[in-house]
Scaffold this active site. Structure first.
Site, PDB file in Angstrom:
ATOM      1  CG  HIS B 122      -1.959   1.079   1.377  1.00  0.00           C
ATOM      2  ND1 HIS B 122      -1.650   2.237   1.801  1.00  0.00           N
ATOM      3  CD2 HIS B 122      -3.385   0.968   1.201  1.00  0.00           C
ATOM      4  CE1 HIS B 122      -2.772   2.983   1.807  1.00  0.00           C
ATOM      5  NE2 HIS B 122      -3.697   2.113   1.573  1.00  0.00           N
ATOM      6  CG  ASP B 202       0.388  -2.275   6.193  1.00  0.00           C
ATOM      7  OD1 ASP B 202      -0.522  -2.504   6.883  1.00  0.00           O
ATOM      8  OD2 ASP B 202       0.445  -1.648   5.025  1.00  0.00           O
ATOM      9  CD  GLN B 205      -6.903  -4.145   4.575  1.00  0.00           C
ATOM     10  OE1 GLN B 205      -7.998  -4.832   4.566  1.00  0.00           O
ATOM     11  NE2 GLN B 205      -6.884  -2.840   4.022  1.00  0.00           N
ATOM     12  CE  LYS B 228      -7.069  -0.333   6.896  1.00  0.00           C
ATOM     13  NZ  LYS B 228      -8.024   0.515   5.851  1.00  0.00           N
ATOM     14  CB  CYS B 368      -3.567   3.331  -1.493  1.00  0.00           C
ATOM     15  SG  CYS B 368      -4.379   5.073  -1.106  1.00  0.00           S
TER      16      CYS B 368
END
Lengths: 151, 412
Positions: B122, B202, B205, B228, B368
């Protein structure tokens, strides 16, 4: 399908999306400008052959949603043969149509985009090609981006 | 009352509404998840009863707020099995977390050093590293993604040549927000460690979609967002291994992060305060802890099973649509809770606009992820992403809507 959606995806728009006019690079172009819509990745390049202040020929190239592609296609048919000042006046008219939904009294294909005003997120799609053309006319080398404009 | 899978939608007030006259089908969870009543209540309760500034406060409200805020830190530490609550830095979200690490680490890099990313990052785990490379003179390299539709995931074999002793940082996503594949993060951390590189994950998600044990994974830094995982917007977490955090220079300076200050200079507190200058986002941190409670009560393994089963079903049903191109893991691959697809004849934004008319919230665009899109020869995809409250029936609503859209554009 709702009235708003059929209003947005008018036959004129669908037709230009499916059978874009003046699409591809213009070999005789003496001005090129590129437009980006960073929020969705739509891209549009406009190629102009300027004869003095007048657009002698024009084409566009790019990828994006039906609204952006149809608008760029229709725009090329509307500005061919026009001077920079006339293009600016047409843009003002188009901008008024897509932001207010009000159509001009004289009959114009641009009125097909009146439905855009109920979908504010799509106004940028409809104006992308126009911004690229206005930049090409100004000879502005920086790519047009919809984020710089209030619409 | 603990949440129950059989009556789970009742916990989410926002789901019970109509959009354009149709029941809302919310399939934009990879962008942000909806909030259960317990999280909304935690926010309201804090503002109605405990609101006060934290730390150094000697009155009752300040002590309650401080206890709740530090309690939230301990709760998040438990949520990811961190060894110490001091390893939890509250941020605004994943992006800020990665920026704190990238800016602080950049100061230690020099020309000749290498920052390794992957081709599926991303922008939030790519642009900060581009900046770090620019600032330090280090070189940025990329672990390739395999397959014309990125169905092969990361090219792990390429690690043998890319992970050299010059690599000082290896930054990668756990789950791609565009592809949905699950990367072998424990293995990637192990490989990074073997050459002395820091690992930065990261986890935006993945954090809310299954178990996450930071010690089992062996990560040096992990960044994720609260919103999220059923928490509020504006709160996120940067996990950093304790031994590293205390050597890392602060990113922002000011009140709350200093031990002593005179006119000439200041001495920093240890982590986590060193990285939390100014008044922190107290209310949202406390509500994030409520989200941790909610997800743990549902069961993290069950959440993973639920989301992956919905994604597999969606993949199967969408595959049958004419002219569809699905990207990310294929039929046999493991796919987290999202599917990303493109039609040759209909642009993603037209798809999203039409689906919205059917009450369905989707996302269309480059997610993104512009460099990856370009590599795949795409400018945009439509993404349907699932969470705990989504149902198999909602996938049928999506498929019916897509059929209608394709028919409209085919006959126009």
């Amino acid at each position: 399908m709702s009235g708003d959606l059929t209003e947005l995806y008018q036959q004129v728009i669908l037709d230009h999306n499916k059978r874009p006019r003046n699409r591809g690079k213009l070999p005789t172009a003496n001005r090129v400008a590129h437009g980006d819509n960073p929020s969705c990745g739509d891209q549009c390049s406009v190629y102009l052959r300027l004869d003095g202040d007048r657009i002698a020929d024009i084409s566009f190239d790019g990828s994006g949603c039906a609204i952006s592609q149809a608008s760029a296609s229709l725009m090329t048919t509307q500005v061919k043969g026009k001077t920079a000042a006339e293009v600016e006046a047409l843009y003002e008219q188009f901008h008024h149509i897509v932001t207010t939904g009000e159509t001009p009294e004289e009959i114009s294909d641009l009125a097909a985009f009146a439905g855009v005003h109920t979908f504010p997120a799509r106004i940028k799609c409809a104006t992308l090609g126009w911004h690229a053309t206005r930049n090409a006319l100004k000879g502005d080398p920086t790519p047009a981006t919809t984020e710089k404009h209030t619409d | 009352m603990p949440p129950s899978w059989s009556n789970l939608r009742a916990d989410f007030p926002i789901l019970h509404q109509q959009v354009h006259g149709k029941p809302l089908v919310y399939l934009d969870n990879a962008a942000t998840a909806q909030k259960p009543r317990a999280v909304i209540d935690a926010l309201v309760r804090y503002y109605e009863r405990d609101n006060s500034n934290v730390h150094r406060g000697l009155h009752a409200l300040s002590m309650r707020a401080t206890d709740a805020y530090e309690g939230a830190r301990a709760r998040v530490a438990k949520f990811i099995n961190a060894a110490d609550p001091a390893e939890i830095i509250f941020t605004r979200g994943t992006t800020e977390g990665i920026n704190i690490v990238s800016r602080s680490v950049a100061a230690t890099l020099k020309p000749g050093d290498v920052i390794l990313c992957t081709e599926m990052e991303h922008h939030s785990n790519l642009v900060p590293w581009q900046q770090a490379a620019r600032a330090s003179g280090a070189t940025l390299r990329f672990l390739p993604v395999l397959g014309a539709d990125a169905e092969g995931g990361l090219d792990l074999a390429a690690l043998d040549t890319l992970l050299t002793p010059q690599v000082k940082v290896f930054a990668f996503t756990h789950i791609s927000n565009t592809l949905g594949g699950i990367n072998p993060v424990a293995e990637l951390c192990r490989r990074a460690r073997a050459v002395g590189a820091l690992s930065v994950i990261d986890a935006a998600q993945s954090i809310g979609h299954g178990p996450f044990d930071v010690r089992a994974i062996g990560a040096d830094y992990v960044a994720f967002s609260g919103h999220k995982m059923c928490g509020p917007t504006g709160i996120g977490v940067l996990y950093g291994h304790r031994a590293l955090l205390d050597t890392l220079a602060p990113d922002e300076t000011g009140g709350g992060m200093v031990v002593t200050v005179d006119y000439a200079g200041a001495r920093w507190k240890p982590a986590p305060e060193r990285f939390e200058a100014g008044t922190p986002n107290i209310a949202d941190a406390i509500a994030l802890a409520a989200a941790c409670d909610y997800l743990d009560a549902l069961g993290r393994d069950e959440i993973a099973r639920h989301d992956q089963a919905l994604a597999a079903l969606a993949y199967e049903k969408l595959s049958a649509l004419p002219g569809i191109r699905l990207i990310g893991p294929g039929r046999s691959g493991v796919r987290s809770g999202l599917v990303s697809f493109a039609f040759a004849e209909v642009h993603a934004h037209d798809v999203v606009t039409f689906a919205d008319e059917d009450g369905i919230a989707l996302r269309g665009g480059h997610h993104c992820n512009q460099p990856l899109m370009r590599k795949l020869g795409l400018t945009s995809t439509t993404r349907a992403s699932f969470y705990v409250y989504n149902t198999e029936q909602e996938i049928d609503v999506l498929v019916a809507s897509l059929h209608r859209i394709l028919k409209f554009f085919a006959t126009s």
